[in-house]
Every structure is written in C-alpha cells, then in structure tokens.
Design an enzyme around this catalytic site. Sequence first.
Site, short mmCIF file in Angstrom:
data_model
loop_
_atom_site.label_atom_id
_atom_site.label_comp_id
_atom_site.label_asym_id
_atom_site.label_seq_id
_atom_site.Cartn_x
_atom_site.Cartn_y
_atom_site.Cartn_z
N THR A 1 52.27 51.53 34.99
CA THR A 1 51.29 51.28 36.06
C THR A 1 51.96 51.32 37.42
O THR A 1 51.47 51.97 38.36
CB THR A 1 50.64 49.89 35.84
OG1 THR A 1 50.03 49.86 34.56
CG2 THR A 1 49.61 49.59 36.92
N ARG B 1 49.68 43.61 25.39
CA ARG B 1 49.89 44.61 24.33
C ARG B 1 48.72 44.61 23.36
O ARG B 1 48.25 45.66 22.92
CB ARG B 1 51.22 44.31 23.60
CG ARG B 1 51.48 45.11 22.35
CD ARG B 1 52.28 46.36 22.60
NE ARG B 1 52.48 47.12 21.36
CZ ARG B 1 53.46 47.98 21.15
NH1 ARG B 1 54.34 48.23 22.09
NH2 ARG B 1 53.57 48.63 20.01
N ASP C 1 58.60 57.82 26.57
CA ASP C 1 57.67 57.99 25.44
C ASP C 1 57.52 59.47 25.04
O ASP C 1 57.11 59.75 23.91
CB ASP C 1 56.28 57.43 25.77
CG ASP C 1 56.26 55.90 25.77
OD1 ASP C 1 57.34 55.29 25.60
OD2 ASP C 1 55.18 55.32 25.95
N ASP C 2 57.83 60.38 25.95
CA ASP C 2 57.74 61.80 25.61
C ASP C 2 58.94 62.29 24.80
O ASP C 2 59.01 63.46 24.44
CB ASP C 2 57.57 62.64 26.88
CG ASP C 2 56.20 62.42 27.51
OD1 ASP C 2 55.23 62.30 26.75
OD2 ASP C 2 56.11 62.34 28.74
N PHE C 3 59.88 61.38 24.53
CA PHE C 3 61.07 61.73 23.75
C PHE C 3 61.10 61.02 22.39
O PHE C 3 62.15 60.90 21.76
CB PHE C 3 62.35 61.43 24.56
CG PHE C 3 62.47 62.32 25.77
CD1 PHE C 3 63.20 63.50 25.70
CD2 PHE C 3 61.81 62.01 26.95
CE1 PHE C 3 63.30 64.34 26.80
CE2 PHE C 3 61.91 62.84 28.06
CZ PHE C 3 62.66 64.01 27.99
N GLY D 1 62.24 47.86 30.86
CA GLY D 1 61.66 46.56 30.50
C GLY D 1 60.76 46.68 29.30
O GLY D 1 60.44 47.77 28.85
N GLY E 1 54.32 46.49 32.70
CA GLY E 1 53.75 47.12 33.90
C GLY E 1 54.52 48.34 34.40
O GLY E 1 54.21 48.88 35.47
N TYR F 1 48.26 53.90 20.97
CA TYR F 1 49.15 54.79 21.72
C TYR F 1 49.10 56.20 21.18
O TYR F 1 49.13 56.40 19.96
CB TYR F 1 50.60 54.30 21.58
CG TYR F 1 50.87 52.99 22.28
CD1 TYR F 1 51.44 52.99 23.55
CD2 TYR F 1 50.56 51.77 21.69
CE1 TYR F 1 51.69 51.80 24.21
CE2 TYR F 1 50.81 50.57 22.34
CZ TYR F 1 51.38 50.60 23.60
OH TYR F 1 51.62 49.42 24.24
N ASP G 1 59.34 50.50 18.40
CA ASP G 1 59.89 49.71 19.51
C ASP G 1 61.39 49.52 19.42
O ASP G 1 61.92 48.56 19.97
CB ASP G 1 59.13 48.38 19.61
CG ASP G 1 57.73 48.64 20.15
OD1 ASP G 1 56.87 49.12 19.38
OD2 ASP G 1 57.52 48.44 21.37
#
Length: 240
Positions: A23, A159, A41-43, A15, A20, A165, A62
């Site tokens: 979380t 956001r 996000d680690d990629f 999504g 969320g 980030y 994004d």
Amino acid sequence: MTRQNEQVVLIAFGGPSSSGKTTIAQTLKALLADVTLIHLDDFYLTDSRIPIDEATGYQNWDCAEAIDFEKFTTYVENVKSGKEQVPINSIQSNDLNLKLDPSEKRAIVDKIDSQQDKFKGKKLVFIDGFMLFHNPELVDLFDIELLFHASFSTLKQRRESRGGYNTAEGFWVDPPDYFEKIVWPGFVNSHKYLFVGEDVDNNLKPEALRKHHIYNIRNDSDSTLSELVRKTLDIIIDNL
Ligand SMILES: Nc1ncnc2c1ncn2[C@@H]1O[C@H](COP(=O)(O)OP(=O)(O)O)[C@@H](O)[C@H]1O
Ligand SMILES: [Mg+2]
C-alpha cells in the site's frame, strides 16, 4: 531501464505480511516522477514447489524457501547496475483499500517538489517483499531499508480480512489458523536477529540501523496512510 548517468537507488520495503508494504510503496510511487516497483511476490516458485510445513501439512508461502532468490537477486543486481531488464508481468493486484485524500496528496507532492535537488540524477527503485531482511547479505544489496511492522493482533486481523492471494499459477486462501501457525512464526524466526532481546515488538538493535541502515516504521491500527507515506518519504529524502 535506466537513463545513462543516473544513480540507481534501491529502496527496500520489507516487513511481515499485512504491514502495509505494498500500500505504502504503491501510494508513494504514484506521487513520484519515475519510480520502478518490484514485488518479491513475483518471484515465488511455481505452486507445486512451495514447501510443505511438516507440523500442519500446509503449503508454506511465508518462508524464504518459497521464493526463487537466485532469480530475484540476479534481477535486482542487474537493476542496480543499470542493465536493461524485461519488465515483470506482476501477479500483484493494484487495487488499494486505503487512499490519500486530495489535500493529503497535495501536501506530499509539495514536499517532493521542495526537495527536487535531492532526486535529481537518481533513479529510485522500490522493492516490496516479506523476506528482504532475513539474510544480512541480501540486506546489503539495498541502499535504504524500511521495515514496516505492526503488532501480532493487528497483522492477524488484516491478514485474515484478505480474501486470498494470486499465486504464480492460481489463487491461495489461508486456512483458519494460518497466521498463528505459519505467517507469524515465519516472520519472527527470520527477523528476530534484528531486534533488541530477539523480541520483534521491541526496538531494532542500534547496529541494525548503523550497519544495515534499517529503519523501523510502525504501522499499527492507529496509523494513517498519510503519516506513513510522509514518514517513508522523509527517511528516503534524508538518505538520498
Ligand atoms: N494503517 C492502516 N490502517 C488500516 N488498514 C491498513 C493499514 N495499513 C494497511 N492496511 C490494510 O492492511 C492490508 C494489508 O496491507 P498491504 O499493503 O497489502 O500489506 P503487505 O503488502 O505488507 O502485505 C490491506 O488491506 C491494507 O489496506
Ligand atoms: Mg504486499
């Protein structure tokens, strides 16, 4: 990563940004016995390789092209087949703004305890990412797909309340018009194929559920963490 004879169940928390996902995935992981959580996000590619949006000149964090999907897909396929994986040193922050209160936590743990037979022999792996459902082939890698979602205005407000980030090499802060110029169009263009009339505020197309097992979980401004975690858990249990 897995004990022998355990069935690995890949559960995608997909999504748009600020819906969320992190979380809810982290909150539920903390209440279940043994869940591995992987963050897309680690990629991310290294900072200098992030694509530049032509119209604005901004780095586009994004879009799917900002992610090393070959590395991610290989990693997830290996997890699914039970192969030993090097744990990822995550860039994701573990601080959550929203927390369950003790009675909410108790009710969820009781529910989990009452359904222990469903979890037996299964190794749950949560995958949290903003681009998990843009590619139907990737969708089919997962066993259960949860699409978290909220309105444009709720996502924009959440956001824009974020300081920034962690990136692979530094820290990113959105320019003021980043949500409407980059984040929202990136989500709409990559996910509209799943929605009735290609309208991401509409219901999911029935075949999205039938064919890809995607569930839509709205997390609008009146949603509470407790109800979201319970709904997520119910869908997972129903599909185990
Ligand atoms: N139902 C909600 N009510 C209030 N704040 C929320 C709600 N859901 C998420 N948030 C907040 O929105 C922000 C984004 O949530 P996060 O879980 O990081 O989203 P994602 O991982 O999808 O980008 C966080 O600050 C979080 O606390
Ligand atoms: Mg997140």
